[in-house]
Design a protein around this motif. Sequence first.
Motif, mmCIF file in Angstrom:
data_model
loop_
_atom_site.group_PDB
_atom_site.id
_atom_site.type_symbol
_atom_site.label_atom_id
_atom_site.label_comp_id
_atom_site.label_asym_id
_atom_site.label_seq_id
_atom_site.Cartn_x
_atom_site.Cartn_y
_atom_site.Cartn_z
ATOM 1 N N GLY A 1 0.793 -1.202 0.000
ATOM 2 C CA GLY A 1 0.000 0.000 0.000
ATOM 3 C C GLY A 1 0.834 1.265 0.000
ATOM 4 N N ILE A 2 1.994 1.239 0.699
ATOM 5 C CA ILE A 2 2.808 2.448 0.795
ATOM 6 C C ILE A 2 3.346 2.869 -0.564
ATOM 7 C CG2 ILE A 2 5.000 1.311 1.332
ATOM 8 C CD1 ILE A 2 3.711 4.578 2.897
ATOM 9 N N THR A 3 3.512 1.907 -1.475
ATOM 10 C CA THR A 3 4.026 2.212 -2.816
ATOM 11 C C THR A 3 3.111 3.180 -3.555
ATOM 12 O OG1 THR A 3 5.008 0.012 -2.927
ATOM 13 C CG2 THR A 3 4.717 1.171 -5.014
ATOM 14 N N VAL A 4 1.817 3.077 -3.353
ATOM 15 C CA VAL A 4 0.890 4.000 -4.003
ATOM 16 C C VAL A 4 0.432 5.112 -3.055
ATOM 17 C CG1 VAL A 4 0.126 2.394 -5.773
ATOM 18 C CG2 VAL A 4 -1.086 2.463 -3.608
ATOM 19 N N LYS A 9 -0.115 10.898 -1.261
ATOM 20 C CA LYS A 9 0.006 11.818 -0.123
ATOM 21 C C LYS A 9 0.935 12.980 -0.474
ATOM 22 C CE LYS A 9 -0.422 12.983 4.241
ATOM 23 N NZ LYS A 9 -1.630 13.629 4.708
ATOM 24 N N HIS A 10 2.097 12.661 -1.065
ATOM 25 C CA HIS A 10 3.087 13.687 -1.410
ATOM 26 C C HIS A 10 2.495 14.747 -2.343
ATOM 27 C CE1 HIS A 10 6.980 15.484 -2.310
ATOM 28 N NE2 HIS A 10 6.594 15.484 -3.583
ATOM 29 N N TRP A 11 1.739 14.308 -3.347
ATOM 30 C CA TRP A 11 1.179 15.233 -4.332
ATOM 31 C C TRP A 11 -0.216 15.706 -3.943
ATOM 32 C CZ3 TRP A 11 4.582 17.447 -7.166
ATOM 33 C CH2 TRP A 11 5.758 16.773 -7.469
ATOM 34 N N GLN A 12 -0.601 15.449 -2.695
ATOM 35 C CA GLN A 12 -1.821 15.966 -2.085
ATOM 36 C C GLN A 12 -3.106 15.584 -2.832
ATOM 37 O OE1 GLN A 12 -0.948 20.156 -1.718
ATOM 38 N NE2 GLN A 12 0.553 19.794 -0.105
ATOM 39 N N ALA A 13 -3.216 14.307 -3.168
ATOM 40 C CA ALA A 13 -4.462 13.807 -3.746
ATOM 41 C C ALA A 13 -5.560 13.964 -2.707
ATOM 42 C CB ALA A 13 -4.308 12.332 -4.138
ATOM 43 N N GLY A 14 -6.709 14.372 -3.142
ATOM 44 C CA GLY A 14 -7.819 14.540 -2.211
ATOM 45 C C GLY A 14 -8.959 15.272 -2.875
ATOM 46 N N VAL A 30 -5.110 -1.146 -5.468
ATOM 47 C CA VAL A 30 -4.928 -0.451 -4.186
ATOM 48 C C VAL A 30 -4.965 1.060 -4.383
ATOM 49 C CG1 VAL A 30 -3.335 -0.092 -2.263
ATOM 50 C CG2 VAL A 30 -3.642 -2.375 -3.201
ATOM 51 N N ALA A 31 -4.351 1.550 -5.463
ATOM 52 C CA ALA A 31 -4.321 2.989 -5.736
ATOM 53 C C ALA A 31 -5.724 3.555 -5.916
ATOM 54 C CB ALA A 31 -3.470 3.262 -6.966
ATOM 55 N N ILE A 32 -6.583 2.824 -6.606
ATOM 56 C CA ILE A 32 -7.965 3.278 -6.795
ATOM 57 C C ILE A 32 -8.638 3.459 -5.442
ATOM 58 C CG2 ILE A 32 -10.265 2.609 -7.619
ATOM 59 C CD1 ILE A 32 -8.780 1.052 -9.879
ATOM 60 N N LYS A 33 -8.529 2.455 -4.598
ATOM 61 C CA LYS A 33 -9.186 2.500 -3.292
ATOM 62 C C LYS A 33 -8.646 3.626 -2.412
ATOM 63 C CE LYS A 33 -10.854 -2.195 -3.073
ATOM 64 N NZ LYS A 33 -12.205 -1.968 -2.595
ATOM 65 N N ILE A 34 -7.322 3.802 -2.403
ATOM 66 C CA ILE A 34 -6.725 4.841 -1.556
ATOM 67 C C ILE A 34 -7.072 6.236 -2.083
ATOM 68 C CG2 ILE A 34 -4.555 5.872 -0.773
ATOM 69 C CD1 ILE A 34 -3.425 3.018 -0.572
ATOM 70 N N ALA A 35 -6.928 6.455 -3.393
ATOM 71 C CA ALA A 35 -7.226 7.771 -3.962
ATOM 72 C C ALA A 35 -8.680 8.154 -3.717
ATOM 73 C CB ALA A 35 -6.902 7.789 -5.451
#
Length: 91
Positions: A1-4, A9-14, A30-35
């Motif tokens: 999970g940390i890979t995505v 987080k760094h580029w402030q997705a939200g 995983v990226a879809i779910k986290i974003a």
Amino acid sequence: GITVYSPLKHWQAGAGKVVGILGIGGLGHVAIKIAKAMGAHVVVFTTSQSKVEDAHRLGAHEAVLSSDAEQMAKFVGKLDLILDTVSAKHD
């Protein structure tokens, strides 16, 4: 999970951000779910029609066939961040 998570987080997705995710394999999933959990509008780019349905099922707001120039053209200049999870060589 940390890979995505780390670049999201760094580029402030939200909220208010449009995040493009290339690939829908393990990391893309995983990226879809986290974003989405971060509040971003999630757009998935895939080469496979069958994965378009998977992208929506996983929570993507939109899914685009990257082989369709017309679909791709709709997103020129619309993304705040693109996260590439494709491990194979590609353009």
